[in-house]
Motif scaffolding. Structure first.
Motif, short mmCIF file in Angstrom:
data_model
loop_
_atom_site.label_atom_id
_atom_site.label_comp_id
_atom_site.label_asym_id
_atom_site.label_seq_id
_atom_site.Cartn_x
_atom_site.Cartn_y
_atom_site.Cartn_z
N PRO A 108 59.48 41.24 35.31
CA PRO A 108 59.16 42.60 34.88
C PRO A 108 57.69 42.74 34.52
CG PRO A 108 60.76 41.57 33.39
CD PRO A 108 60.37 40.55 34.39
N VAL A 109 57.10 43.85 34.98
CA VAL A 109 55.67 44.12 34.73
C VAL A 109 55.53 45.56 34.25
CG1 VAL A 109 53.35 44.14 35.71
CG2 VAL A 109 55.06 42.53 36.60
N LEU A 110 54.96 45.71 33.06
CA LEU A 110 54.64 47.03 32.53
C LEU A 110 53.19 47.33 32.89
CD1 LEU A 110 55.26 49.53 30.86
CD2 LEU A 110 54.80 48.20 28.80
N LEU A 111 52.99 48.42 33.64
CA LEU A 111 51.68 48.77 34.17
C LEU A 111 50.99 49.81 33.29
CD1 LEU A 111 52.80 49.26 37.88
CD2 LEU A 111 51.77 47.21 36.87
N ALA A 112 49.68 49.64 33.12
CA ALA A 112 48.90 50.60 32.34
C ALA A 112 47.48 50.65 32.89
CB ALA A 112 48.89 50.20 30.86
N ALA A 113 46.80 51.75 32.61
CA ALA A 113 45.42 51.90 33.05
C ALA A 113 44.71 52.90 32.15
CB ALA A 113 45.36 52.38 34.50
N THR A 114 43.40 52.85 32.17
CA THR A 114 42.57 53.81 31.44
C THR A 114 41.49 54.32 32.38
OG1 THR A 114 41.11 52.08 30.60
CG2 THR A 114 42.95 52.75 29.17
N GLY A 115 41.06 55.56 32.15
CA GLY A 115 40.02 56.13 32.99
C GLY A 115 39.33 57.29 32.30
N GLY A 116 38.29 57.76 32.91
CA GLY A 116 37.49 58.82 32.32
C GLY A 116 38.15 60.18 32.32
N SER A 117 39.09 60.41 33.25
CA SER A 117 39.76 61.71 33.32
C SER A 117 41.16 61.53 33.90
CB SER A 117 38.96 62.69 34.18
OG SER A 117 39.04 62.31 35.55
N ILE A 124 47.98 53.93 38.80
CA ILE A 124 49.16 53.11 38.50
C ILE A 124 50.08 53.04 39.72
CG2 ILE A 124 51.27 53.01 37.12
CD1 ILE A 124 49.58 54.00 34.74
N ASP A 125 50.37 54.18 40.34
CA ASP A 125 51.30 54.19 41.46
C ASP A 125 50.66 53.86 42.80
OD1 ASP A 125 53.64 54.75 40.03
OD2 ASP A 125 53.07 56.86 39.89
N HIS A 126 49.36 54.11 42.95
CA HIS A 126 48.72 53.90 44.24
C HIS A 126 47.92 52.61 44.34
CE1 HIS A 126 49.72 57.79 46.09
NE2 HIS A 126 49.77 58.19 44.84
N GLN A 127 47.69 51.92 43.23
CA GLN A 127 46.93 50.67 43.25
C GLN A 127 47.70 49.53 42.59
OE1 GLN A 127 43.85 50.23 44.75
NE2 GLN A 127 44.07 52.30 45.53
N LEU A 128 48.08 49.72 41.32
CA LEU A 128 48.74 48.64 40.58
C LEU A 128 50.15 48.34 41.10
CD1 LEU A 128 47.56 49.50 36.97
CD2 LEU A 128 46.91 47.50 38.32
N ARG A 129 50.95 49.38 41.31
CA ARG A 129 52.33 49.15 41.76
C ARG A 129 52.37 48.42 43.12
NH1 ARG A 129 56.26 51.09 38.75
NH2 ARG A 129 55.11 52.84 37.88
N PRO A 130 51.54 48.80 44.11
CA PRO A 130 51.55 48.04 45.37
C PRO A 130 51.11 46.58 45.21
CG PRO A 130 50.60 50.20 45.74
CD PRO A 130 50.77 50.04 44.25
N LEU A 131 50.14 46.33 44.33
CA LEU A 131 49.71 44.95 44.11
C LEU A 131 50.89 44.10 43.62
CD1 LEU A 131 47.59 42.69 43.81
CD2 LEU A 131 47.11 43.59 41.52
N PHE A 132 51.62 44.61 42.64
CA PHE A 132 52.72 43.81 42.10
C PHE A 132 53.96 43.85 42.99
CE2 PHE A 132 49.78 44.10 38.64
CZ PHE A 132 49.75 42.78 38.23
N SER A 133 54.04 44.84 43.86
CA SER A 133 55.10 44.83 44.88
C SER A 133 54.87 43.69 45.86
CB SER A 133 55.14 46.15 45.63
OG SER A 133 55.60 47.17 44.79
N PHE A 134 53.61 43.40 46.18
CA PHE A 134 53.31 42.25 47.03
C PHE A 134 53.91 40.98 46.44
CE2 PHE A 134 50.71 38.44 47.29
CZ PHE A 134 50.83 38.14 48.65
N PHE A 135 53.81 40.84 45.13
CA PHE A 135 54.34 39.66 44.44
C PHE A 135 55.87 39.71 44.29
CE2 PHE A 135 49.95 39.48 42.68
CZ PHE A 135 49.65 38.16 43.00
N GLN A 136 56.48 40.82 44.71
CA GLN A 136 57.91 41.05 44.54
C GLN A 136 58.31 41.08 43.06
OE1 GLN A 136 60.45 38.84 47.38
NE2 GLN A 136 58.50 38.03 48.15
N ALA A 137 57.36 41.51 42.23
CA ALA A 137 57.62 41.67 40.81
C ALA A 137 58.44 42.94 40.61
CB ALA A 137 56.31 41.75 40.03
N ARG A 138 59.03 43.06 39.47
CA ARG A 138 59.83 44.23 39.13
C ARG A 138 58.98 45.14 38.24
NH1 ARG A 138 65.37 42.57 36.82
NH2 ARG A 138 65.45 41.65 38.88
N THR A 139 58.21 46.04 38.87
CA THR A 139 57.39 46.94 38.07
C THR A 139 58.30 47.92 37.34
OG1 THR A 139 57.02 48.42 39.95
CG2 THR A 139 55.34 46.75 39.52
#
Length: 190
Positions: A108-117, A124-139
């Motif tokens: 299990p992976v809890l995803l978070a991010a911070t940004g200017g706006s 989270i959905d377009h960068q982090l989730r695909p990265l951890f999907s490659f690992f077959q992690a459970r986001t």
């Protein structure tokens, strides 16, 4: 009796103090309020200088190898990155390039991010989730995104961000399914 859940948190910020670090620490604290945890924090700003020159895992210094091993052996990951040019930081990706491609299967992976706006919230959905999907992690289903205005002096000051973080953790706890995880990880059961 259940032993503590091994939570490894990775803050992709390159500086300290950091809004990303504040968000990661808040999420780990909320998880610790819900279940017993043993937490370990990895700050890429601190490990980056020893990581940046390595091109293969065999080139990593022992202390960085230990951090990668901590990620691979965690029961739960909490990962966050500031948004740089619509994506996670390059050093964040470089760090995870050293994680074995099968080490995070079903983790299990809890995803978070911070940004200017708010316009960067989809990281989270377009960068982090695909990265951890490659690992077959459970986001986990709910990611947590905060903007600069949600923080005052590098502390969460926005009630809506606190509520999103609390909801993400509340929804994550049942999905951790400690009983089934304990079958694969006997260290979770006393």
């Amino acid at each position: 009796m259940t032993k503590a859940l091994k939570v490894v948190a990775v803050s992709g910020s390159l500086q300290r103090p950091s809004r990303t670090l504040a968000l990661v620490e808040h999420l780990v604290e909320l998880i610790g309020d819900a279940v017993p945890v043993q937490s370990h924090l990895i700050e890429l700003g601190e490990v980056g200088p020893r990581l940046a020159g390595a091109l293969a895992r065999s080139q990593l210094p022992p202390e960085i190898e230990a951090e990668i091993a901590a990620v691979e052996s965690a029961n739960l990951l909490v990962v966050a990155s500031p948004v740089y040019r619509a994506a996670y930081s390059g050093l964040f990706k470089h760090f995870f390039d050293f994680v074995h491609h099968e080490a995070l299967i079903d983790k299990p992976v809890l995803l978070a991010a911070t940004g200017g706006s708010e316009r960067h919230a989809l990281v989270i959905d377009h960068q982090l989730r695909p990265l951890f999907s490659f690992f077959q992690a459970r986001t986990l289903p709910i990611g947590v995104y905060g903007t600069d205005k949600d923080f005052t002096h590098y502390r969460i000051s926005d009630d809506a961000l606190r509520a999103r973080a609390a909801l993400a953790v509340e929804r994550a706890i049942p999905l951790l399914n400690l009983r089934s995880t304990a079958g694969r990880h006997p260290e979770l059961v006393a």
